[in-house]
Scaffold this active site. Sequence first.
Site, PDB file in Angstrom:
ATOM      1  N   GLY A  46      -6.359   7.134   1.756  1.00 21.61           N
ATOM      2  CA  GLY A  46      -7.681   6.617   2.078  1.00 21.61           C
ATOM      3  C   GLY A  46      -8.001   5.587   1.021  1.00 21.61           C
ATOM      4  N   GLU A  47      -9.156   5.706   0.439  1.00 15.10           N
ATOM      5  CA  GLU A  47      -9.534   4.783  -0.628  1.00 15.10           C
ATOM      6  C   GLU A  47      -9.789   5.633  -1.868  1.00 15.10           C
ATOM      7  OE1 GLU A  47      -9.391   1.472  -0.685  1.00 15.10           O
ATOM      8  OE2 GLU A  47      -9.868   1.836  -2.779  1.00 15.10           O
ATOM      9  N   SER A  48      -8.909   5.483  -2.863  1.00 10.26           N
ATOM     10  CA  SER A  48      -8.983   6.400  -4.009  1.00 10.26           C
ATOM     11  C   SER A  48     -10.311   6.302  -4.751  1.00 10.26           C
ATOM     12  CB  SER A  48      -7.815   6.168  -4.964  1.00 10.26           C
ATOM     13  OG  SER A  48      -7.824   4.846  -5.452  1.00 10.26           O
ATOM     14  N   CYS A  78      -0.487   8.726  -0.907  1.00 13.43           N
ATOM     15  CA  CYS A  78      -1.101   7.411  -1.112  1.00 13.43           C
ATOM     16  C   CYS A  78      -2.298   7.502  -2.063  1.00 13.43           C
ATOM     17  CB  CYS A  78      -1.433   6.782   0.240  1.00 13.43           C
ATOM     18  SG  CYS A  78      -1.476   4.990   0.134  1.00 13.43           S
ATOM     19  N   ARG A 107      -2.178   1.183  -8.567  1.00 10.76           N
ATOM     20  CA  ARG A 107      -2.809   0.964  -7.255  1.00 10.76           C
ATOM     21  C   ARG A 107      -2.377  -0.380  -6.666  1.00 10.76           C
ATOM     22  NH1 ARG A 107      -8.801   0.813  -7.244  1.00 10.76           N
ATOM     23  NH2 ARG A 107      -8.464   1.080  -5.022  1.00 10.76           N
ATOM     24  N   ILE A 135       0.541   1.653   3.321  1.00 10.48           N
ATOM     25  CA  ILE A 135      -0.705   0.938   3.599  1.00 10.48           C
ATOM     26  C   ILE A 135      -1.424   0.683   2.274  1.00 10.48           C
ATOM     27  CG2 ILE A 135      -2.900   0.973   4.842  1.00 10.48           C
ATOM     28  CD1 ILE A 135      -1.575   3.080   6.728  1.00 10.48           C
ATOM     29  N   ARG A 136      -1.414  -0.567   1.847  1.00 10.45           N
ATOM     30  CA  ARG A 136      -1.963  -0.906   0.520  1.00 10.45           C
ATOM     31  C   ARG A 136      -1.548   0.170  -0.481  1.00 10.45           C
ATOM     32  NH1 ARG A 136      -7.784  -1.252   0.089  1.00 10.45           N
ATOM     33  NH2 ARG A 136      -7.406  -2.214  -1.896  1.00 10.45           N
ATOM     34  N   HIS A 171       2.457   7.261   4.023  1.00 15.40           N
ATOM     35  CA  HIS A 171       1.630   8.129   4.888  1.00 15.40           C
ATOM     36  C   HIS A 171       2.487   8.938   5.860  1.00 15.40           C
ATOM     37  CE1 HIS A 171      -2.624   6.804   4.207  1.00 15.40           C
ATOM     38  NE2 HIS A 171      -2.008   5.771   3.655  1.00 15.40           N
ATOM     39  N   GLU A 173       1.762  11.486   7.476  1.00 18.30           N
ATOM     40  CA  GLU A 173       0.941  12.054   8.568  1.00 18.30           C
ATOM     41  C   GLU A 173       0.754  11.054   9.705  1.00 18.30           C
ATOM     42  OE1 GLU A 173      -0.089  10.695   5.925  1.00 18.30           O
ATOM     43  OE2 GLU A 173      -2.000   9.688   6.264  1.00 18.30           O
TER      44      GLU A 173
HETATM   45  N1  GLN Z   1      -5.116   1.162  -1.870  1.00 16.92           N
HETATM   46  C1  GLN Z   1      -5.707   2.454  -1.762  1.00 16.92           C
HETATM   47  C2  GLN Z   1      -6.279   2.929  -3.067  1.00 16.92           C
HETATM   48  O1  GLN Z   1      -6.091   2.332  -4.071  1.00 16.92           O
HETATM   49  C3  GLN Z   1      -4.728   3.475  -1.272  1.00 16.92           C
HETATM   50  C4  GLN Z   1      -4.360   3.163   0.131  1.00 16.92           C
HETATM   51  C5  GLN Z   1      -3.993   4.360   0.941  1.00 16.92           C
HETATM   52  O2  GLN Z   1      -4.290   5.502   0.626  1.00 16.92           O
HETATM   53  N2  GLN Z   1      -3.388   4.072   2.050  1.00 16.92           N
HETATM   54  O3  GLN Z   1      -6.934   3.923  -3.087  1.00 16.92           O
END
Ligand code: GLN
Length: 192
Positions: A46-48, A78, A107, A135-136, A171, A173
């Site tokens: 997700g977004e840390s 992630c 990150r 993903i990123r 990911h 999942e």
């Molecule tokens: N770029 C996100 C972060 O720094 C991580 C991306 C992800 O969990 N797919 O949190």
Amino acid sequence: MRVGVLALQGAFREHITDLEALGASVLPVRLPEQLDGLRGLVIPGGESTAIAKLMRTYGFYEPIRAKHAGGMAVWGTCAGAILMAAEIADARADQEPLGLLDAVVRRNAYGRQKDSFEADLQIAGFKEPFRGVFIRAPRIESVGPGVEVLATHGERIVAARDGNLMATTFHPELTGDPRLHRFFLDRVIGAK
Ligand code: GLN
């Protein structure tokens, strides 16, 4: 077997579905009290920064550390891998990791959202390649002496494991391949 998926932000629903399909009893964890009695916890992607903020608001940091010290396994994918690390490289002051896995994580190591990609990974102990969805994604820059590298992509560590701790920068999942979830339930949970 009762396991939890941290359900504050990010791709938690997919983990719940995958773990339930393997027969686990899965709790979406939204409050620290719900960690009681769990054998393992997944911290999703997700977004840390967002997950960290919610973890701080709800008071998750110390309870997760304490439950892990008491034997609860943790798997971070992630953003979850970022949050479980000992250190986040070049972290901003408000990016506090849990400090569970002896590793340094960076990150957005591959660039921006458009630099997201997929790649076949050779994971230690798996016969067939595993499709990694990045993903990123972060990268695991270095691991401590007790940490086993499970997979690399080029020079980069993308999966690592130390006893009942596992981190994957991609990911699993999102691919419908249950092998890493099964590995977590069968091999990571209960390991010393
Ligand atoms: N770029 C996100 C972060 O720094 C991580 C991306 C992800 O969990 N797919 O949190």
